[in-house]
Structure formats: C-alpha cells, structure tokens
Design an enzyme around this catalytic site. Structure first.
Site, mmCIF file in Angstrom:
data_model
loop_
_atom_site.group_PDB
_atom_site.id
_atom_site.type_symbol
_atom_site.label_atom_id
_atom_site.label_comp_id
_atom_site.label_asym_id
_atom_site.label_seq_id
_atom_site.Cartn_x
_atom_site.Cartn_y
_atom_site.Cartn_z
ATOM 1 C CB SER A 120 -0.954 -0.061 1.199
ATOM 2 O OG SER A 120 -1.997 0.876 1.056
ATOM 3 C CG HIS A 155 -5.521 -2.802 1.431
ATOM 4 N ND1 HIS A 155 -4.942 -2.596 0.196
ATOM 5 C CD2 HIS A 155 -4.924 -1.896 2.268
ATOM 6 C CE1 HIS A 155 -4.040 -1.619 0.289
ATOM 7 N NE2 HIS A 155 -4.006 -1.186 1.529
ATOM 8 C CG ASP A 175 -7.234 -3.427 -1.875
ATOM 9 O OD1 ASP A 175 -7.748 -2.510 -1.193
ATOM 10 O OD2 ASP A 175 -6.024 -3.682 -1.862
#
Lengths: 281, 281
Positions: B151, B259, B227
């Site tokens: 991320s 995620h 996600d």
C-alpha cells in the site's frame, strides 16, 4: 450467528463469527478457517485451537501462520476466544484470572460459576453451533476432529481430550501448562474457579489425568528451552507420567525458542501434519 | 543501537532494534530477521519491507508470515517503522497524515519538513546504521539488496527504487499506491508535505517515474480484486505506463483477496522467491 470478518487466505477463507452463547451467558467470537477443499465441497476434518492467557480469537488467526499448511492439508481450523466476555461477566484486574483466563473448565465457585463454563462451551455448545453453521453453508465434514493449543490452551487441549475420550482423534500442544495444580497460574485460578477440593483440581490437571486415560491418543508437545514461563509449564512432569503409564508422547525441547507466536509459527506445520495424519489416516 | 526484542524463529532470529535517528530527529525501531544461513556466517542479501498507513515495525514481523521462506532462501529482512515518532514530532489526528503516514519522502513544508525525511532515512541512514550493526554482530552480507512493501509501502518501494537507480537489485509490491498524485490519499499528504508544485508531486509518483527510469528493474505486483481501497491504488495505471515504455511488470490480479495481511501472507512466498532469484542470481 453473524459473520464479522472474512478474508481470502491461501485459496481458502479466514472468517470470524459472533454468536450468543447460552452456556456462557454472553456474546462470543471465534475464528474459522475454511481450506480450499472445504470450499470446493470436499469433506474435511475439524481442528480446534485453544489460545493462551490474555488472547482472544484474533491471536491465532493473525499470528500463527497456520492457514498455508491447513490449506494444503484440507483442515478446517476453529479458534474460540479464551473466556466469556463483556461488562456483565465477572472479571479481575489481573491478566491471569477472569476474562482472557477461562482455563477451559466449568467454574463451581462464586462469582465465576454462572459464566465461566468454557469446558461445556468448547466441547458441546460451540461444536453444535458450528455444525449447524457449516451445514447451512454447504461445508462438509468428515466427523473426525482434533484439538491443540498453547500454554493455558495447551492445558485446555490436553485436559479436554483426556476428560472426553473418543471426542477427539488427534492431540498436540505448544508449551502447555501440564500440571496446573502444582504451579502458581493454576493454583490461583483453580482456587478461584474450583475452590479448595484436591479432587476437583486433579480432574483438570493433565498429568493427573494421564494415568486413567481411556484411550491412548498420541500426544505431540513442543516446548522452547528459552521459554520465560518454563517454571509454570514443567513438561518433564508430563514426560515422567507418560513414561510411567505407557502413554505415547513425543516431547520436543526446541533450543532457543521462547513462549511467543514466533515459536508457535515455527512448528505449526509439524503440528498440522501430526493432526492431518491422524484425522485423514 | 539497542535490541528491544529477540525471538527464535524458523531456525533464525527475529529481532527488534531501537536507535536514535539524526535524519528524523527521534528514536526509531525496526524489525530485523536473520535467517539460519546468516547466523551460520554465510553472506546473505538484504530485503527491505515498507509497511502501509498506520503500521509500525510490528505489523510485518507478526502477521506477514515471511520468516519461514526467508529462512529457506537465506534472506535478511528489515522492516522499518512508517514515519518519525514521538511527542516532539508533528502529528495530525487523521490516520493518513503525520505519524504512521510518512509516505517515504522528504517533506519540504512546515511543520513537517524538520522530521518527515523518511526517504533519507530508508535509503541512507538506516542502511548505514544496519551495516555497522551487522558487522559488529559478525553477520555478512552480499552487497545486494531488494525492496518491497504494501500500500503506502508499495508506493515507497516503487518510488525509492525508481528514484535511486542501482541501489536496489529487486523490486515488488502488494497493492501499492501507484499514482499518489491522482488519488485522495496522495493528494492530501503531497499537499501537506510537498506543497502545490506539480513537479514535486511527479517526482514521488511511481507512474510518473517509470518513463525515465534509468534501469528496467522487473516489478512484481499482486493486487486483490476485492481490495476495499482499489480506487486509491489503480494498478491499471502502472500497467499502462509500463506497457507504454517497455518496463517489465508482472501485475497479478488476485480474485477475492482484500487489502489485509491475509492477502499479503498468501503471496509472501512468491515475492520472497522473486527477490531471491534476482538477489542470489
């Protein structure tokens, strides 16, 4: 029964469920890992994990790294919480009594007796609720199940398997409290939950139960030599009793390992294979 | 340099170290995994992990399940914190600005410019401090190193590798923010840390940097299709730019994955093998 989390994991699904336990008189959460084989409709065995002091259902599912090998072996993993929970449930400020410290037994003493019935919850209520949930989701099981755990949860796995012969077909533990009646953690909670009756204590003490075990389920135990709680664990007492009565035990002293989930993760694959061999045999 | 944790793990050792960073003007912690080969005196490559928003050095070392494969492949893993820390470091109540949200760049705007210099910390100060620490412990390295992250940390891995050609010999990311200048997370922190100069934004935007990359380091990216932050990630922008300029990219859309660290753990082995192939060659 309400699903509060679900995550794809190694081709299977890690879920968390919440339900109201009538045994414990509160809402409870548990982790459920469904391997790819279960999602594909193949019947899989169940393996219950019991966590240690202070843990919730989260510790095992986030830190033990069990999903990869469970996916390969086709094992359904269930990880309950370690005690009843909530504002209406008796508690104690210490980490080793009350919430987070259920010790997998049915308390007989006030104020604990009403809610602290983790033995009935783990052995009866949760399996019944789980069977209904899995049937509803079209997940098939083989009818065989194993149990394992860590520290207080290792004590739980050993004593529940020994107290309920035939219920579990495989058994193992990481750094279990093998003789709670002889060590401070156990003496404190047994006094609180069970009173001062030595027979009640012995009935929840793995070393005391080995001699009269009705089946000789082989036990795998891993224990780190650098475990900071070794004096509360004393695996040599289990070894001596198993040797005495001829109960099959593989006790592995793992040099340099401590009491953490880093230790658990390092030998998780071996334990899952131990269970799969017995459960899928 | 002070060791605050050490745990045996898969035959190696998971450690946490704390040191005073002059770059960041605060104390910082980082995770360090030494595989068995490193403990046995064999020279090993280094692999840096950069975590996402809200994380500390703990998330990766407890949840990613990386130690097992790193042990097999002989990779040293380093996991820094995600920002400067402490009461004397500027912060913001939002989770996506200030502490826990360093974005792996050197801020130029008040009040952030003094402490928020995570690019210099990760690229220069930490490697220098680590080299001294490893030498002192008798741990040998090959001189080759890789970088990966998740991320915000995926953004960090991509931009640091692209901005410092020759520094890293392998690169990958899980669900990276590939075009921060175009999405809310990036626009918010770039405005705060870098002001409103479009050139400064482009200089920390992976998609913008690909065209002028001085080496064509192959990139592996995994992205879950479920996600919850997909609109902030937009991996298709990276794919389009790599296609345009001929940069080698393997983008794998993983059906059903979200995620979380359950996603990361599921594909961690593939990423470690990607790095080991490039680093051990």
């Amino acid at each position: 029964m309400q699903r509060t989390e679900h995550h794809a994991s190694f081709g299977g699904r890690q879920e968390v469920w919440q339900h109201t336990s009538t045994t414990l008189g509160c809402d409870m959460k548990f982790g459920l890992y469904l391997p790819p084989a279960a999602l594909a409709g193949e019947a899989c065995p169940l393996l219950y994990w019991l966590s240690g002091l202070t843990c919730t259902e989260q510790n095992f599912i986030t830190k033990a790294g069990a999903q990869q090998v469970a996916a390969e072996l086709g094992l359904i993993l269930i990880a309950p919480d370690t005690s009843p929970r909530g504002d209406n449930v008796p508690n104690d400020p210490a980490y080793d009594l009350g919430q987070g410290a259920g010790f997998y037994l049915n308390a007989t003493q006030a104020p604990w007796a009403k809610n602290y019935r983790m033995e009935d919850y783990v052995v009866d209520e949760l399996p019944t609720a789980l069977a209904a949930l899995l049937a509803q989701q079209g997940v098939k099981t083989t009818g065989r199940q194993g149990i394992f755990g860590h520290s207080m949860g290792g004590h739980g796995a050993l004593t529940l398997a020994l107290r309920h012969p035939g219920r579990y077909q495989s058994l193992s533990a990481f750094a279990p409290i093998v003789a709670p009646r002889l060590v401070p953690w156990g003496q404190k909670v047994f006094t609180a939950y069970l009173g001062d009756d030595p027979a009640a204590w012995a009935a929840h003490d793995a070393v005391s139960l080995i001699a009269t075990a009705q089946d000789r389920l082989p036990i795998l135990v891993d224990q780190g030599t650098d475990d900071e709680f070794l004096k509360q664990l004393q695996p040599e007492l289990l070894q001596a009793e198993c040797d005495q009565v001829g109960h099959p035990l593989t006790l592995r002293m793992q040099p340099g390992y401590d009491h953490s989930y880093y230790f658990i993760a390092s030998f998780m694959g071996d334990h899952l294979r131990h269970h799969a061999t017995a459960l899928r045999g």
